[in-house]
Design an enzyme around this catalytic site. Structure first.
Site, mmCIF file in Angstrom:
data_model
loop_
_atom_site.group_PDB
_atom_site.id
_atom_site.type_symbol
_atom_site.label_atom_id
_atom_site.label_comp_id
_atom_site.label_asym_id
_atom_site.label_seq_id
_atom_site.Cartn_x
_atom_site.Cartn_y
_atom_site.Cartn_z
ATOM 1 N N GLY A 13 5.359 22.682 -0.246
ATOM 2 C CA GLY A 13 4.431 21.330 -0.414
ATOM 3 C C GLY A 13 2.873 21.324 -0.424
ATOM 4 O O GLY A 13 2.390 20.239 0.023
ATOM 5 N N ALA A 95 7.399 8.966 -5.078
ATOM 6 C CA ALA A 95 7.776 7.818 -5.645
ATOM 7 C C ALA A 95 6.962 7.313 -6.862
ATOM 8 O O ALA A 95 5.649 7.688 -6.780
ATOM 9 C CB ALA A 95 7.815 6.758 -4.598
ATOM 10 N N TYR A 157 4.257 0.435 0.997
ATOM 11 C CA TYR A 157 4.784 1.815 1.188
ATOM 12 C C TYR A 157 6.097 1.748 0.578
ATOM 13 O O TYR A 157 6.864 2.758 -0.073
ATOM 14 C CB TYR A 157 5.071 2.183 2.737
ATOM 15 N N LYS A 164 11.862 7.579 3.541
ATOM 16 C CA LYS A 164 11.722 8.336 4.765
ATOM 17 C C LYS A 164 12.858 7.938 5.848
ATOM 18 O O LYS A 164 13.108 8.735 6.556
ATOM 19 C CB LYS A 164 10.392 8.026 5.234
ATOM 20 N N ILE A 193 -3.447 10.227 6.747
ATOM 21 C CA ILE A 193 -4.355 11.275 6.466
ATOM 22 C C ILE A 193 -4.952 11.212 5.063
ATOM 23 O O ILE A 193 -3.704 11.244 4.137
ATOM 24 C CB ILE A 193 -3.734 12.701 7.048
ATOM 25 N N ARG A 194 -6.099 11.409 4.591
ATOM 26 C CA ARG A 194 -6.432 11.590 3.352
ATOM 27 C C ARG A 194 -5.812 12.881 2.545
ATOM 28 O O ARG A 194 -6.769 13.628 2.874
ATOM 29 C CB ARG A 194 -7.925 10.949 3.376
#
Ligand code: NAD
Ligand code: 0WE
Length: 262
Positions: A13, A95, A157, A164, A193-194
């Protein structure tokens, strides 16, 4: 001595040096782990190669998690370098972009639902299934990354929240199935987190600033902070922790409302 000395861990990842998986790789390398990496496609290969090199590794394999033969091949490759695997970090989600905005049902399609489940939830179990022979009976650990949107409705989301929720249930069923093989399974639920996965999201800046205000610690989390907890969860210091969703979010998840302004 580092807490992961002698451990062999596969990192799945990494897309850039801002990826949560890159923060995890750095922390694990620092703690003495020997690492291997996968990359989703040729476009990402050189970036992952660079991070692997910085972590003293040259064990790299392509893996698009929608492809069973690629998953199989990863563990063939690992089996030729290592006699076993002590850890896997799964830091993958997807997604369709148009599903991550606006009204959940308006933008939902059967294909979008399926794809998000396949890449974001099923793939964790698929990796575990393929890795099981290399991981059993050696105090090994699986780790995935999740987000609070699984438990509470977060604007935009949408279908990822459902994926999730599925991933978190997967953590529990996998933990129950793999415990007898001495394999632990946990998730870190990280605060926002960016990263590349976040950069496509409209208004992510706003979400980060709301999170900073809501968090008891009044700040956002870093990939280094997530990395440290990941190293702990994959180490023998966490030998009795399995099936757990551990929040690394500066406490946002405990709040019932934002602090009132003065
Ligand atoms: P990122 O974009 O750096 O990482 C996402 C990774 O998913 C990429 O490396 C990409 O290559 C991989 N991926 C997507 N589809 C794939 C496929 N078909 N096959 C193989 N790999 C595939 O973003 P990130 O924020 O580091 O995300 C990592 C994980 O952390 C995700 O599970 C995400 O849901 C989770 N997470 C992120 C945040 C956040 O705010 N950034 C918060 C909590 C949890
Ligand atoms: O899990 C995620 C995001 C994962 C993700 C990101 C993208 C962007 C590009 C999955 N699929 C895609 N598809 C794309 O085309 N996070 C936890 C980060 C995130 O994403 C949000 C968030 C947060 C936090 C989307 C809406 C609201 C909050």
């Amino acid at each position: 001595m580092g807490m992961l000395e002698g451990k062999r861990v596969l990192i799945v990842g990494i897309a850039s040096n801002r990826s949560i998986a890159a923060g995890i790789a750095n922390a694990m390398h620092r703690e003495g782990a020997e690492l291997a990496f996968t990359y989703q496609n040729d476009k990402l290969k050189s970036r992952v190669e660079k991070i692997a090199e910085e972590c003293g590794s040259n064990v790299l394999a392509p893996c698009d998690v929608t492809d069973d033969t690629e998953i199989e091949r990863v563990f063939k490759t690992l089996g030729s370098h290592w006699d076993g695997v002590d850890g896997i970090v799964h830091s993958v989600a997807f997604a369709p972009g148009d599903h991550l905005e606006g009204d959940y049902l308006e933008n939902l399609t059967r294909d979008g639902f399926k794809l998000s489940q396949d890449i974001s939830a099923y793939s964790f179990a698929a990796l575990a299934k393929a890795a099981r022979p290399l991981m059993r009976d050696r105090q090994s650990a699986l780790l995935t990354l999740t987000y609070l949107g699984s438990q509470r409705v977060m604007p935009n989301y949408n279908v990822m929240g459902v994926a999730k929720a599925s991933l978190e249930a997967n953590v529990r069923y996998m933990a129950a199935a793999l415990g007898p093989d001495n394999i632990r399974v946990n998730a870190i639920s990280a605060g926002p987190i960016r990263t590349l996965a976040a950069s496509g999201i409209g208004d992510f800046r706003k979400l980060l600033s709301v999170a900073e205000t809501m968090a008891p610690m009044r700040r956002n989390v870093t990939i280094e902070e997530v990395g440290n907890v990941a190293a702990f969860l994959c180490s023998d210091l966490a030998s009795a922790v399995t099936g757990e969703i551990m929040y690394v979010d500066n406490g946002i998840n405990i709040m019932g409302a934002t602090p009132l302004e003065k």
